[in-house]
Scaffold this motif. Structure first.
Motif, PDB file in Angstrom:
ATOM      1  N   ARG A  55      76.702 -74.545 -42.938  1.00 48.13           N
ATOM      2  CA  ARG A  55      76.017 -75.767 -42.526  1.00 48.13           C
ATOM      3  C   ARG A  55      74.511 -75.535 -42.414  1.00 48.13           C
ATOM      4  NH1 ARG A  55      74.727 -78.252 -37.779  1.00 48.13           N
ATOM      5  NH2 ARG A  55      74.951 -80.519 -37.680  1.00 48.13           N
ATOM      6  N   SER A  56      74.147 -74.378 -41.884  1.00 46.36           N
ATOM      7  CA  SER A  56      72.739 -74.052 -41.721  1.00 46.36           C
ATOM      8  C   SER A  56      72.031 -73.952 -43.068  1.00 46.36           C
ATOM      9  CB  SER A  56      72.602 -72.735 -40.956  1.00 46.36           C
ATOM     10  OG  SER A  56      71.251 -72.365 -40.824  1.00 46.36           O
ATOM     11  N   GLN A  57      72.676 -73.313 -44.039  1.00 43.65           N
ATOM     12  CA  GLN A  57      72.074 -73.174 -45.367  1.00 43.65           C
ATOM     13  C   GLN A  57      71.909 -74.529 -46.047  1.00 43.65           C
ATOM     14  OE1 GLN A  57      73.725 -70.080 -47.959  1.00 43.65           O
ATOM     15  NE2 GLN A  57      74.483 -69.011 -46.149  1.00 43.65           N
ATOM     16  N   ASP A  58      72.939 -75.381 -45.967  1.00 44.73           N
ATOM     17  CA  ASP A  58      72.853 -76.698 -46.598  1.00 44.73           C
ATOM     18  C   ASP A  58      71.785 -77.555 -45.935  1.00 44.73           C
ATOM     19  OD1 ASP A  58      74.791 -75.964 -48.353  1.00 44.73           O
ATOM     20  OD2 ASP A  58      76.362 -77.260 -47.539  1.00 44.73           O
ATOM     21  N   ASN A  59      71.649 -77.431 -44.633  1.00 44.49           N
ATOM     22  CA  ASN A  59      70.601 -78.144 -43.900  1.00 44.49           C
ATOM     23  C   ASN A  59      69.226 -77.741 -44.445  1.00 44.49           C
ATOM     24  OD1 ASN A  59      68.694 -78.937 -41.817  1.00 44.49           O
ATOM     25  ND2 ASN A  59      70.427 -79.210 -40.469  1.00 44.49           N
ATOM     26  N   HIS A  60      69.024 -76.454 -44.600  1.00 45.89           N
ATOM     27  CA  HIS A  60      67.748 -75.927 -45.083  1.00 45.89           C
ATOM     28  C   HIS A  60      67.458 -76.419 -46.503  1.00 45.89           C
ATOM     29  CE1 HIS A  60      64.408 -73.200 -45.582  1.00 45.89           C
ATOM     30  NE2 HIS A  60      65.001 -72.585 -46.586  1.00 45.89           N
ATOM     31  N   ILE A  61      68.481 -76.382 -47.379  1.00 46.24           N
ATOM     32  CA  ILE A  61      68.287 -76.821 -48.762  1.00 46.24           C
ATOM     33  C   ILE A  61      67.971 -78.314 -48.817  1.00 46.24           C
ATOM     34  CG2 ILE A  61      69.456 -77.201 -50.965  1.00 46.24           C
ATOM     35  CD1 ILE A  61      68.497 -74.345 -50.530  1.00 46.24           C
ATOM     36  N   ALA A  62      68.615 -79.101 -47.984  1.00 48.92           N
ATOM     37  CA  ALA A  62      68.344 -80.543 -47.967  1.00 48.92           C
ATOM     38  C   ALA A  62      66.891 -80.817 -47.591  1.00 48.92           C
ATOM     39  CB  ALA A  62      69.287 -81.239 -46.992  1.00 48.92           C
ATOM     40  N   VAL A  63      66.366 -80.071 -46.630  1.00 53.69           N
ATOM     41  CA  VAL A  63      64.959 -80.228 -46.243  1.00 53.69           C
ATOM     42  C   VAL A  63      64.043 -79.875 -47.411  1.00 53.69           C
ATOM     43  CG1 VAL A  63      63.128 -79.341 -44.753  1.00 53.69           C
ATOM     44  CG2 VAL A  63      65.370 -79.858 -43.782  1.00 53.69           C
ATOM     45  N   ILE A  64      64.343 -78.774 -48.092  1.00 52.00           N
ATOM     46  CA  ILE A  64      63.536 -78.358 -49.239  1.00 52.00           C
ATOM     47  C   ILE A  64      63.523 -79.450 -50.309  1.00 52.00           C
ATOM     48  CG2 ILE A  64      63.418 -76.754 -51.190  1.00 52.00           C
ATOM     49  CD1 ILE A  64      64.385 -74.553 -49.328  1.00 52.00           C
ATOM     50  N   ILE A  65      64.696 -79.979 -50.641  1.00 54.31           N
ATOM     51  CA  ILE A  65      64.801 -80.982 -51.699  1.00 54.31           C
ATOM     52  C   ILE A  65      63.945 -82.205 -51.380  1.00 54.31           C
ATOM     53  CG2 ILE A  65      66.356 -82.602 -52.846  1.00 54.31           C
ATOM     54  CD1 ILE A  65      68.599 -80.503 -52.359  1.00 54.31           C
ATOM     55  N   VAL A  66      64.138 -82.761 -50.190  1.00 52.05           N
ATOM     56  CA  VAL A  66      63.454 -84.009 -49.830  1.00 52.05           C
ATOM     57  C   VAL A  66      61.947 -83.797 -49.743  1.00 52.05           C
ATOM     58  CG1 VAL A  66      63.184 -85.762 -48.038  1.00 52.05           C
ATOM     59  CG2 VAL A  66      65.471 -84.965 -48.661  1.00 52.05           C
TER      60      VAL A  66
END
Length: 216
Positions: A55-66
């Motif tokens: 969950r932590s990794q996906d959270n981080h990637i979502a921030v990067i993308i947006v």
């Protein structure tokens, strides 16, 4: 599930009947500092998010993308992580990620209190990352965001690296394949980035995203 004294014996990760006053007692209790809080139409939900790396990794990637997409396309944006938004007596929600997007929004105040959505508008884009909460994320929470006036809502299924995106308009939502608030951003590309993150480091993904966004 109802409880006669939710302030003393509430059930986590489910909707419990409660008054606003009962909800506030728990929301302001420092013992639940790491919990997430939701309230709508006389029911509250207190979540204890998983602490694993997925969950932590996906959270981080979502921030990067947006943020990266907004930067490349010169879109004004302000992001918030685990921030609470409150309409006193009626509703509160605390998404994993929230973004104000566009030319007109005012920066929300820096404080340790929930953002008052009667003074400031709701966020433009909300993202929830669901492991054990996925069914609720696409169900009852989606109704909350419809009622709150959020314009776009993404739900990431952490267990399989998938994403569903919804446009919200006039109190109802429908699935979309391309973001409306980040024009040109295809949801399939977001999904691919989430899946790449399972085997690639952040630098690789960021370089790939930059190339993809610059070519779009």
């Amino acid at each position: 599930m109802a409880s006669s004294s939710p302030t003393q014996n509430f059930v986590a990760d489910t909707w419990v009947k409660a008054t606003w006053e009962e909800f506030i007692v728990i929301a302001d209790n420092p013992d639940y500092e790491k919990a997430k809080f939701y309230y709508d139409r006389g029911y509250m939900r207190i979540e204890m998010p998983p602490i694993g790396s997925s969950r932590s990794q996906d959270n981080h990637i979502a921030v990067i993308i947006v943020n990266l997409y907004a930067s490349v396309r010169q879109i004004r944006i302000k992001g918030l992580v685990n921030c609470s938004f409150r309409r006193a007596g009626i509703r509160e929600f605390q998404p994993d990620l929230a973004f104000y997007i566009g030319t007109e929004f005012r920066f929300p105040p820096r404080s340790n209190s929930p953002i008052n959505v009667e003074e400031f508008p709701p966020p433009t884009l909300v993202i929830e990352l669901g492991a054990t909460s996925f069914n609720d994320d696409i169900g009852r929470k989606r109704l909350i965001y419809e009622r709150a006036g959020v314009r776009e809502y993404w739900v990431v299924d952490v267990n399989v690296g998938d994403i569903i995106a919804f446009e919200i308009s006039q109190g109802s939502s429908g699935e979309i394949q391309e973001s409306r608030v980040l024009p040109g951003l295809e949801i399939a590309l977001v999904k691919e980035a989430l899946q790449r993150s399972q085997t690639q480091d952040d630098g690789e993904i960021t370089r790939w995203l930059l190339q993809s966004f610059s070519q779009g």
